[in-house]
Enzyme design. Structure first.
Site, PDB file in Angstrom:
ATOM      1  N   SER A  49       0.846  -1.190   0.000  1.00 21.88           N
ATOM      2  CA  SER A  49       0.000   0.000   0.000  1.00 21.88           C
ATOM      3  C   SER A  49       0.886   1.247   0.000  1.00 21.88           C
ATOM      4  O   SER A  49       1.676   1.435  -0.920  1.00 21.88           O
ATOM      5  CB  SER A  49      -0.950  -0.035   1.197  1.00 21.88           C
ATOM      6  OG  SER A  49      -1.978   0.924   1.060  1.00 21.88           O
ATOM      7  N   ASP A 104     -10.018  -3.802  -5.079  1.00 19.35           N
ATOM      8  CA  ASP A 104      -9.398  -2.959  -4.056  1.00 19.35           C
ATOM      9  C   ASP A 104      -9.958  -1.536  -4.121  1.00 19.35           C
ATOM     10  O   ASP A 104      -9.793  -0.847  -5.127  1.00 19.35           O
ATOM     11  CB  ASP A 104      -7.884  -2.937  -4.289  1.00 19.35           C
ATOM     12  CG  ASP A 104      -7.115  -2.300  -3.152  1.00 19.35           C
ATOM     13  OD1 ASP A 104      -7.727  -1.575  -2.345  1.00 19.35           O
ATOM     14  OD2 ASP A 104      -5.893  -2.528  -3.072  1.00 19.35           O
ATOM     15  N   HIS A 157      -7.988  -5.031  -1.060  1.00 20.32           N
ATOM     16  CA  HIS A 157      -6.725  -4.477  -0.597  1.00 20.32           C
ATOM     17  C   HIS A 157      -5.917  -5.466   0.234  1.00 20.32           C
ATOM     18  O   HIS A 157      -4.688  -5.488   0.166  1.00 20.32           O
ATOM     19  CB  HIS A 157      -7.011  -3.218   0.227  1.00 20.32           C
ATOM     20  CG  HIS A 157      -5.819  -2.355   0.456  1.00 20.32           C
ATOM     21  ND1 HIS A 157      -5.162  -1.705  -0.574  1.00 20.32           N
ATOM     22  CD2 HIS A 157      -5.153  -2.011   1.595  1.00 20.32           C
ATOM     23  CE1 HIS A 157      -4.157  -1.000  -0.080  1.00 20.32           C
ATOM     24  NE2 HIS A 157      -4.122  -1.173   1.226  1.00 20.32           N
TER      25      HIS A 157
END
Length: 686
Positions: free
Chosen positions: A538, A623, A658
């Site tokens: 991320s 995501d 995610h």
């Protein structure tokens, strides 16, 4: 290293011109943002096939690593039961099942007797399942629970009768689990969150049990797109708190839990750069705030005037108070001091005691402590060399009892050694670096280390990365690897200033701190100069992408998980999830000087014709935080412009978001693949 019969995918290039304040740019892979374009899914699937071809020759190694991870986990296990009123709650896992089973009983010994929610049953045959809410009503007769079944982070809330185990007819669709939930004192009302189109929790709704969602009442709405809303019930059970928070300021409202239809009462109006959170503490409120206190202080306020504050615990520069937890007779203060976590216990009589567990890099977090009148405190301790351990601390005597240490079968913990070192950044700032290794893996002299080294980093959002125990990590360490956790500016380990010096127009410090840390590891002999692999996910994916584009020769490999690598384009589009709320983190590239500054480090924009490390990229089609198109565009551009032939692999979860796969066995397999990649590029003989 991959099957020579499977060629690397080539993504089409379509002329597209972006207008930016720093100058117009061409982006021939912008079309990948269109999920409905058949070529988009076709490209992702082609990359997945290529990834399969890369891992196929290493299938035996991946399976070996997976079995090693599984062998170090007690698959059938039970969490330490937690008492709330007359019930003991716990969760257990069973060998062969991917998800936890939530239970309760009338005593500690009977805590597993009655199954409340079996996530395996609810997941069914689906590819993805993520439990969001699991909030038991004050009288313990019901639980509000929610689930996301595709990784989109949109949750469906149901109400379960805990005696019968059956769900009622209540059904709340398309809710957000990010902002929490709260029951009224009588258990007839449930406060919950709804997201807007950008997935920002922006509304608090009140649901009356037994009625349709269409009859629910809007309690509060936040129109400023920089702010997230949240709702929670104080530990005392007396007040419901609604909080609006941006990256730099916050605001709160109170509703009596015994009067859920009352209008929310404002605590203190929002001000630029003023952050606060409020909780109930017996005959007063307690407030954690940065008012005239960069690293926060604790205040109290009268019940009839919650906006008037009096200092209780003073501010200490560099000693960041991150949370407070009030109990009937004491207050827990959770803080970071010198890049280590600790807990202070403050009694209503003013006496203060610190729980400080030594110098080895560690994590120290408050565990579940739901009892308002508790005389003990539970906390979780773990380190690189100690599995997660639940302790109970007696406040009156100071005696500490180990309730449970997570079993780690087939692991000899005495074989591993952890330590902390300090690297020197470009501007002379000292950066903490935590290291774990096998006791037989000794450092070399200056720049003469022989060990491969995996470096992990994050460095954003003031998120402090405390060392955690990992059975997956052991597979690399046992093969002679050194594993290092860097703490660059942008995190919060050394106070609020550590964060502010790694955000906005100081963001490059995050990347140069990490590069300096890697150079330190090499210089100190902890890492072989040509065997450093860097890993992050991320915003940590932005970190590793920026480091790889700034200093590609420094790394043998890059593992970028759901990486935020197209920062300028994404942050220029306010229609995308998170964009507006995160301008206070990264800057708004629609204007200068943010545009040029962000462009100076954005990995996608700085990918040029040069030799890069071996790179493994992951993405999730669903995501909502880092859209799949960012890693996909980066991979496509890398394939088109790089001058090397090192492995470049991208794997997209086509039914997840995610966090990647949701089941524990799938997660272990993913971890085995990450280790396989690291071993394959650094030790080809494997």
């Amino acid at each position: 290293m991959s099957n020579p019969e499977v060629q690397p995918p080539v993504a089409k290039q379509v002329p597209h011109r972006w207008h930016r304040p720093s100058g117009d740019v061409d982006d021939p892979w912008a079309w990948l943002r269109d999920r409905d374009d058949p070529d988009t899914v076709a490209y992702l699937e082609a990359e997945n096939r290529y990834a399969e071809s890369f891992f196929a020759p290493h299938a035996e190694l991946t399976e070996t690593l997976f079995e090693e991870i599984k062998s170090r986990v007690q698959e059938t296990d039970t969490a330490v039961p937690v008492r709330k009123d007359g019930w003991w709650y716990t969760a257990r896992t069973e060998e062969g099942l991917s998800y936890p089973i939530h239970c309760r009983g009338a005593s500690r010994e009977a805590a597993t007797d009655h199954v409340l929610l079996d996530e395996n049953v609810e997941a069914g045959d689906g590819d993805f399942f993520s439990l969001g809410l699991f909030e038991v009503s004050p009288d313990h007769s019901m639980a509000a629970w929610s689930a996301d079944t595709d990784g989109s982070e949109l949750h469906t809330v149901k109400i379960r009768n805990l005696d019968s185990g059956a769900d009622t007819g209540d059904l709340l669709l398309a809710t957000s689990a990010w902002g929490g939930s709260a029951w009224s004192a009588d258990g007839t009302q449930l406060f919950y969150m709804m997201p807007d189109e950008q997935m920002r929790p922006h509304q608090v709704w009140r649901h009356t049990i037994g009625t349709p969602q269409s009859d629910d009442a809007l309690v509060h709405e936040e129109s400023d797109e920089r702010f997230y809303l949240g709702v929670d019930l104080c530990r005392s059970g007396e007040w419901i708190v609604i909080e609006a928070a941006s990256k730099t300021s916050s605001e709160a409202w109170l509703i009596p839990a015994h009067d859920p239809f009352a209008a929310p009462r404002l605590v203190r109006g929002r001000e630029a750069d003023l952050e606060y959170g409020i909780d109930h503490w017996g005959d007063r409120f307690v407030v954690l705030t940065n008012l005239d206190a960069e690293d926060f202080r604790v205040m109290t306020a009268p019940l009839d005037d919650p906006g008037t504050w009096t200092e209780l615990v003073a501010h200490v520069p560099g000693q960041r108070i991150v949370a407070i937890e009030p109990f009937a007779d004491h207050l827990l203060i959770h803080e970071w001091a010198n890049a280590q976590q600790r807990i202070r216990i403050l009694g209503v009589d003013g006496q203060c005691e610190a729980i400080d567990l030594g110098e080895e890099p560690h994590e120290l977090e408050l565990d579940s402590n739901p009892e308002w009148h508790a005389t003990t405190v539970r906390y979780l301790y773990q380190s690189f060399t100690t599995p997660a351990s639940i302790f109970e601390h007696d406040i009156a005597t100071g005696h500490r009892t180990l309730l449970k240490q997570t079993p780690a079968p087939n692991v000899d913990l005495s074989l591993y050694v952890a330590s902390r070192e300090w690297a020197t950044a470009l501007d002379g700032t000292r950066v903490p670096v935590d290291i774990v290794r096998h006791r037989d893996t000794a450092p070399g002299g200056p720049s003469t280390g022989t060990a491969p080294c995996l470096v992990y980093g994050y460095g954003s959002y003031e998120s402090s990365m405390s060392p955690w125990f990992s059975v997956g990590r052991i597979s690399l360490i046992d093969r002679g690897w050194v594993w290092a956790l860097v703490h660059p500016r942008g995190g919060g380990e050394l106070g609020r200033r550590w964060y502010t010096e790694g955000k906005l127009m100081h963001k490059r410090n995050t990347f140069t701190d990490t590069i300096a840390s890697v150079e330190h590891l090499i210089e100190r002999g902890w890492a072989h100069p040509s065997k450093v692999v860097i890993r992050g996910g991320s915003a940590g994916g932005l970190l590793v992408g920026a480091c790889a584009t700034m200093r590609p020769e420094l790394f043998a490999g890059v593992i970028a998980e759901v990486p935020f690598v197209d920062a300028v384009t994404t942050m220029s589009d306010p229609t995308l999830p998170l964009t507006v709320t995160e301008w206070e983190e990264w800057g708004d590239p629609r204007t200068e000087p943010a545009a040029s500054y962000m462009l100076s480090y954005s990995p996608y924009d700085n990918t040029v014709a040069t030799a890069y490390p071996a790179i493994y990229i992951t993405a999730g089609l669903n995501d909502p935080r880092v859209s799949y198109h960012e890693p996909a565009k980066w991979c496509a551009k890398l394939r088109a412009v790089r001058t090397d032939r090192r492995p470049l692999v991208m794997k997209t979860e086509m039914g997840a978001g995610h966090a990647g796969p949701s089941g524990r066995y799938d997660r272990w397999h993913d971890e085995a693949m990450v280790s396989t990649f690291a071993l394959a590029i650094s030790q080809p003989q494997h």
